[in-house]
Design a protein around this motif. Sequence first.
Motif, PDB file in Angstrom:
ATOM      1  N   GLY A 197       0.463  -1.362   0.070  1.00 55.68           N
ATOM      2  CA  GLY A 197      -0.271   0.140   0.462  1.00 55.68           C
ATOM      3  C   GLY A 197       0.510   0.924   0.299  1.00 55.68           C
ATOM      4  N   ASP A 198       2.054   1.103  -0.260  1.00 57.28           N
ATOM      5  CA  ASP A 198       3.137   2.434  -0.575  1.00 57.28           C
ATOM      6  C   ASP A 198       2.642   3.071  -1.419  1.00 57.28           C
ATOM      7  OD1 ASP A 198       4.148   2.034   2.104  1.00 57.28           O
ATOM      8  OD2 ASP A 198       5.284   0.532   1.984  1.00 57.28           O
ATOM      9  N   LEU A 199       2.248   2.467  -2.653  1.00 59.51           N
ATOM     10  CA  LEU A 199       1.683   2.818  -3.830  1.00 59.51           C
ATOM     11  C   LEU A 199       0.985   2.712  -4.150  1.00 59.51           C
ATOM     12  CD1 LEU A 199       5.255   1.507  -6.479  1.00 59.51           C
ATOM     13  CD2 LEU A 199       4.258   3.596  -5.242  1.00 59.51           C
ATOM     14  N   ASP A 200       0.107   3.766  -5.406  1.00 64.00           N
ATOM     15  CA  ASP A 200      -1.544   3.180  -5.511  1.00 64.00           C
ATOM     16  C   ASP A 200      -1.290   2.687  -7.027  1.00 64.00           C
ATOM     17  OD1 ASP A 200      -2.840   4.795  -2.998  1.00 64.00           O
ATOM     18  OD2 ASP A 200      -1.508   6.088  -3.962  1.00 64.00           O
ATOM     19  N   VAL A 201      -0.002   2.819  -8.042  1.00 65.93           N
ATOM     20  CA  VAL A 201      -0.382   2.673  -9.178  1.00 65.93           C
ATOM     21  C   VAL A 201       1.196   2.147  -9.402  1.00 65.93           C
ATOM     22  CG1 VAL A 201      -0.938   3.243 -11.423  1.00 65.93           C
ATOM     23  CG2 VAL A 201      -2.164   4.459  -9.729  1.00 65.93           C
ATOM     24  N   ALA A 202       1.333   1.822 -10.715  1.00 71.05           N
ATOM     25  CA  ALA A 202       3.160   1.109 -10.613  1.00 71.05           C
ATOM     26  C   ALA A 202       2.811   0.857 -11.997  1.00 71.05           C
ATOM     27  CB  ALA A 202       3.420  -0.069  -9.860  1.00 71.05           C
ATOM     28  N   THR A 203       4.162   1.108 -13.100  1.00 69.63           N
ATOM     29  CA  THR A 203       4.028   0.523 -14.093  1.00 69.63           C
ATOM     30  C   THR A 203       5.613   0.808 -14.496  1.00 69.63           C
ATOM     31  OG1 THR A 203       4.924   2.972 -14.837  1.00 69.63           O
ATOM     32  CG2 THR A 203       2.661   2.485 -15.294  1.00 69.63           C
ATOM     33  N   GLY A 204       6.317  -0.508 -15.727  1.00 69.44           N
ATOM     34  CA  GLY A 204       7.559  -0.981 -15.350  1.00 69.44           C
ATOM     35  C   GLY A 204       7.737  -2.321 -14.890  1.00 69.44           C
ATOM     36  N   MET A 205       6.536  -2.780 -14.170  1.00 68.26           N
ATOM     37  CA  MET A 205       7.456  -3.950 -13.441  1.00 68.26           C
ATOM     38  C   MET A 205       7.413  -5.236 -14.484  1.00 68.26           C
ATOM     39  SD  MET A 205       4.861  -5.287 -10.832  1.00 68.26           S
ATOM     40  CE  MET A 205       3.971  -3.326 -10.070  1.00 68.26           C
ATOM     41  N   ALA A 206       8.237  -6.015 -13.808  1.00 70.54           N
ATOM     42  CA  ALA A 206       8.834  -7.444 -14.932  1.00 70.54           C
ATOM     43  C   ALA A 206       7.858  -8.476 -14.350  1.00 70.54           C
ATOM     44  CB  ALA A 206      10.065  -7.886 -14.086  1.00 70.54           C
ATOM     45  N   PRO A 207       7.532  -9.537 -15.973  1.00 75.36           N
ATOM     46  CA  PRO A 207       6.481 -10.160 -15.763  1.00 75.36           C
ATOM     47  C   PRO A 207       6.627 -11.067 -15.001  1.00 75.36           C
ATOM     48  CG  PRO A 207       7.366  -9.913 -17.834  1.00 75.36           C
ATOM     49  CD  PRO A 207       8.298  -9.252 -17.040  1.00 75.36           C
ATOM     50  N   PRO A 208       7.496 -11.299 -13.876  1.00 74.15           N
ATOM     51  CA  PRO A 208       6.917 -12.452 -12.788  1.00 74.15           C
ATOM     52  C   PRO A 208       6.891 -11.906 -11.202  1.00 74.15           C
ATOM     53  CG  PRO A 208       9.658 -12.539 -13.496  1.00 74.15           C
ATOM     54  CD  PRO A 208       8.399 -11.428 -14.498  1.00 74.15           C
ATOM     55  N   ASP A 209       6.998 -10.432 -11.390  1.00 69.73           N
ATOM     56  CA  ASP A 209       5.829  -9.433  -9.888  1.00 69.73           C
ATOM     57  C   ASP A 209       4.793  -8.981 -10.588  1.00 69.73           C
ATOM     58  OD1 ASP A 209       8.394  -9.293  -8.160  1.00 69.73           O
ATOM     59  OD2 ASP A 209       9.270  -8.598 -10.317  1.00 69.73           O
ATOM     60  N   ILE A 210       4.557  -9.196 -12.528  1.00 66.89           N
ATOM     61  CA  ILE A 210       2.982  -8.979 -12.599  1.00 66.89           C
ATOM     62  C   ILE A 210       2.009 -10.202 -11.974  1.00 66.89           C
ATOM     63  CG2 ILE A 210       1.678  -8.666 -14.317  1.00 66.89           C
ATOM     64  CD1 ILE A 210       3.920  -6.482 -15.371  1.00 66.89           C
ATOM     65  N   GLU A 211       2.586 -11.637 -12.966  1.00 66.93           N
ATOM     66  CA  GLU A 211       2.124 -12.534 -12.139  1.00 66.93           C
ATOM     67  C   GLU A 211       2.183 -12.670 -10.857  1.00 66.93           C
ATOM     68  OE1 GLU A 211       1.081 -14.508 -14.562  1.00 66.93           O
ATOM     69  OE2 GLU A 211       1.268 -13.508 -16.225  1.00 66.93           O
ATOM     70  N   ALA A 212       2.657 -12.477 -10.066  1.00 67.75           N
ATOM     71  CA  ALA A 212       2.785 -12.683  -8.504  1.00 67.75           C
ATOM     72  C   ALA A 212       1.495 -11.894  -8.096  1.00 67.75           C
ATOM     73  CB  ALA A 212       4.013 -12.173  -8.141  1.00 67.75           C
ATOM     74  N   LEU A 213       0.966 -10.452  -8.581  1.00 70.05           N
ATOM     75  CA  LEU A 213       0.593  -9.139  -7.555  1.00 70.05           C
ATOM     76  C   LEU A 213      -1.072  -9.384  -8.571  1.00 70.05           C
ATOM     77  CD1 LEU A 213       2.416  -6.574  -7.488  1.00 70.05           C
ATOM     78  CD2 LEU A 213       1.164  -7.985  -5.830  1.00 70.05           C
ATOM     79  N   LYS A 214      -1.087 -10.005 -10.389  1.00 69.91           N
ATOM     80  CA  LYS A 214      -2.352 -10.127 -10.252  1.00 69.91           C
ATOM     81  C   LYS A 214      -3.273 -10.486  -9.893  1.00 69.91           C
ATOM     82  CE  LYS A 214      -1.647 -13.141 -14.164  1.00 69.91           C
ATOM     83  NZ  LYS A 214      -2.165 -13.258 -15.716  1.00 69.91           N
ATOM     84  N   ALA A 215      -3.201 -11.819  -9.133  1.00 63.14           N
ATOM     85  CA  ALA A 215      -4.523 -12.032  -8.551  1.00 63.14           C
ATOM     86  C   ALA A 215      -4.457 -11.815  -7.056  1.00 63.14           C
ATOM     87  CB  ALA A 215      -4.131 -14.105  -8.652  1.00 63.14           C
ATOM     88  N   LYS A 216      -3.546 -11.522  -6.668  1.00 63.85           N
ATOM     89  CA  LYS A 216      -3.858 -10.497  -4.918  1.00 63.85           C
ATOM     90  C   LYS A 216      -5.343 -10.231  -4.931  1.00 63.85           C
ATOM     91  CE  LYS A 216       0.540 -11.321  -3.781  1.00 63.85           C
ATOM     92  NZ  LYS A 216       0.261 -12.453  -2.651  1.00 63.85           N
ATOM     93  N   PRO A 217      -6.048 -10.284  -4.446  1.00 66.94           N
ATOM     94  CA  PRO A 217      -7.023  -9.117  -3.201  1.00 66.94           C
ATOM     95  C   PRO A 217      -6.538  -8.275  -3.876  1.00 66.94           C
ATOM     96  CG  PRO A 217      -7.317 -11.734  -2.001  1.00 66.94           C
ATOM     97  CD  PRO A 217      -6.253 -10.826  -2.915  1.00 66.94           C
TER      98      PRO A 217
END
Length: 541
Positions: A260-280
């Motif tokens: 929750g330290d950021l509201d929006v993030a761009t430029g993230m690597a695919p593994p980190d996107i995959e790890a986050l996209k299904a999180k509540p």
Amino acid sequence: MTFDLTRRGLLGAAAAGAAFGLPATMARAETPADQLVIGFSMNNLLSLDPANATGLDVAEIIANLYDPLVVLDATDPHKVLPGLAERWALTPDGKAWRFTLRKGAKFQSGQPVTAEDIAWSLHRVLKLNLALATVWKSYGYTKDNVEQLIRADDAQTLTLTFAEPGDPQLILYTLATSVSAVALDRKAVLTREKDGDLGAGWLVNNAAGSGAFRLDAWRAKEVLMASRFDDHWRGPAKLRRVIWRHLAESQSLRLMLERGDLDVATGMAPPDIEALKAKPGIALQAVQRGTIYYVAANAKEGPFADKRVRLALRQLIDHEGINKTVMPHYGVLHQRPVQRGLPAVLPNPGYRLDVAAAKKLLAEAGLASGFKTTIRAVAEPPFTHIATALQATLAQAGIEAQIITGTGNLIYGAMRERKFDLVVGRGGGGAEPHPYSSLRSLAYNPDNSDAARLTNFQGWRTGFQSKPLNELIDAALIERNEGKQLKMYQDAQRLYEQEAGAIVPISQMVETVLLRADVKGYQSHPSATTRLHGVSKQRAA
């Protein structure tokens, strides 16, 4: 900078403290409800001057500090919407656009926005002749003719006369998307002018616009802060402040967004996107941009000046492998110099890794034993990963490649000086949904001399020039029969392939944005001009 001592003020101060690099323990893990904190890499953010602010990273910032005459709809980029101009029309002779400005629009200084300010802003781009002048020069505007062709008829009316025959819609798209086309507060800028620079020195780190947010502070590769401009013509933005933070490491973006330290993030690597996209609590937006990832070769001098070596290069890129392993969430396979999604684009030609065929071409060029070369890439993914993959496949044909990484200024600077061998880059017209935009940027080169300095034409940067291709692109631009024009743009793509253009497209850019689910109204824009005026947060009581 001072902060009030109310709870709201303390939360704002905490967020600002985090933004200025203070330890995370000093800030709450939840950003303030009236502020938006965005994490992205500022490595390529070099100037805020609309005449010289190159790259996608700065486009969103300029779009919020300044206003253009017109904008493109974020969900339908072919649809042109009002900006500072409330209406516009072609003149009866079809040789100019005439814009009627809305009344009541103000600059952040309090001065009214006038047609004189907008005309001066466009004149300034040509007179300074910095990077963003290139697109206007391609339409025939020069520092000598721009004052006669772009003029204020009165305070509310601007007439933009075409310098040469062309497609009026394309100019409208450029006015809606180019950083160079925003309105500057003429009086505010000229008070900071030094030695006739039209305020260029001051505008590198400052702003003088009418946008929904006003610049508070920018510290390069650290933080940029902007606060709401309450007198904006659209009405006050929903958020009080926007903070853009420099975070070049994907894992840092992931951790800070997750907690929750950021509201929006761009430029993230695919593994980190995959790890986050299904999180509540995390939402994802993926928007196709017109920009193309490519491998560019120096066709002016060295081994890649030989067409056969450039043909070999096409077959020493593992197009499919790179797009499967490196490009998820960054781009999708694309091998044409015209962006996907336009009626004129041809199907991919099917370039694939074929080492044997490449070796045969190298032998015909007298390079059977290979050679040494360099690959330049911006020091962040996916550029470095593409460069590493390319280095490995070049080696299979005996080409020993050294990878050189650095900031965008270093990598693209060498390309602008035509002092490079290979570059893994990202470019193309992109923002304008028109085939000429990409062809002009990637393939067009009307003057290949060093003195021409057509640095925003990537065809010029690579030293590749084809007179028949230039003529075909020029003819397509002024063709009024849609069917004939479509065929001409398709023929241009075939000719570029036959002549082994020096830029090999490998992937169409996809911008993947991750955001907290309580962020409402955020819509990533295909032209990178994401506007934050209507963004808010919906927090539980």
